[in-house]
Design a protein around this motif. Structure first.
Motif, short mmCIF file in Angstrom:
data_model
loop_
_atom_site.label_atom_id
_atom_site.label_comp_id
_atom_site.label_asym_id
_atom_site.label_seq_id
_atom_site.Cartn_x
_atom_site.Cartn_y
_atom_site.Cartn_z
N ALA A 145 -3.24 18.49 2.43
CA ALA A 145 -3.43 19.48 3.47
C ALA A 145 -4.91 19.58 3.88
O ALA A 145 -5.21 19.76 5.05
N GLN A 146 -5.79 19.44 2.91
CA GLN A 146 -7.23 19.52 3.18
C GLN A 146 -7.73 18.35 4.01
O GLN A 146 -8.68 18.47 4.76
N SER A 147 -7.08 17.18 3.87
CA SER A 147 -7.54 15.98 4.56
C SER A 147 -6.96 15.85 5.97
O SER A 147 -7.28 14.89 6.67
N LYS A 148 -6.14 16.80 6.39
CA LYS A 148 -5.55 16.73 7.74
C LYS A 148 -6.37 17.50 8.73
O LYS A 148 -7.13 18.32 8.49
N SER A 181 0.87 -1.17 0.00
CA SER A 181 0.00 0.00 0.00
C SER A 181 0.91 1.22 0.00
O SER A 181 1.88 1.26 0.75
N VAL A 182 0.56 2.19 -0.84
CA VAL A 182 1.38 3.40 -0.97
C VAL A 182 0.50 4.64 -0.83
O VAL A 182 -0.56 4.73 -1.46
N VAL A 183 0.94 5.56 0.01
CA VAL A 183 0.36 6.89 0.09
C VAL A 183 1.44 7.83 -0.43
O VAL A 183 2.56 7.84 0.10
N ILE A 184 1.12 8.55 -1.49
CA ILE A 184 2.11 9.44 -2.09
C ILE A 184 1.46 10.80 -2.36
O ILE A 184 0.36 10.87 -2.92
N VAL A 185 2.15 11.84 -1.95
CA VAL A 185 1.71 13.22 -2.17
C VAL A 185 2.75 13.87 -3.06
O VAL A 185 3.94 13.88 -2.73
N SER A 186 2.29 14.38 -4.21
CA SER A 186 3.24 14.97 -5.15
C SER A 186 2.58 16.09 -5.97
O SER A 186 1.42 15.98 -6.37
#
Length: 91
Positions: free
Chosen positions: A88-91, A42-47
């Motif tokens: 940022a919106q999901s934090k 499983s990968v969470v990636i923010v780019s």
């Protein structure tokens, strides 16, 4: 652990602001795809590279980055790809 490092290295070309990789292989023991030794991740990636792209095109970018590993080390991967704004919106 070495495979996670390989995945990190492959995804580094997307300049991730955040990257989390989880090895889920133990959950798939005995699964047909696990027989050859390739893993489930499983990968969470923010780019910023995902900005303006559909979810499908974000996944395509991730798969392109992992192309070689998909044939040798990865059987399955769950991808959560977000832009920095979305993260940022999901934090």
């Amino acid at each position: 652990m070495a495979r996670i490092i390989l995945i990190e290295q492959a995804l580094s070309q997307l300049d991730p602001a955040e990257l989390r990789i989880r090895d889920d292989s133990q959950k798939h023991a005995g699964h047909a795809g696990a027989i050859d030794g390739r893993g489930h991740y499983s990968v969470v990636i923010v780019s910023k590279h995902f900005e303006g792209l559909s979810l499908l095109n974000r996944h395509k970018l991730v798969y392109q980055s992992l192309a070689g590993l998909m044939n040798t080390d990865i059987h399955a991967i769950a991808i959560h790809a977000k832009t920095p704004f979305e993260a940022a919106q999901s934090k």
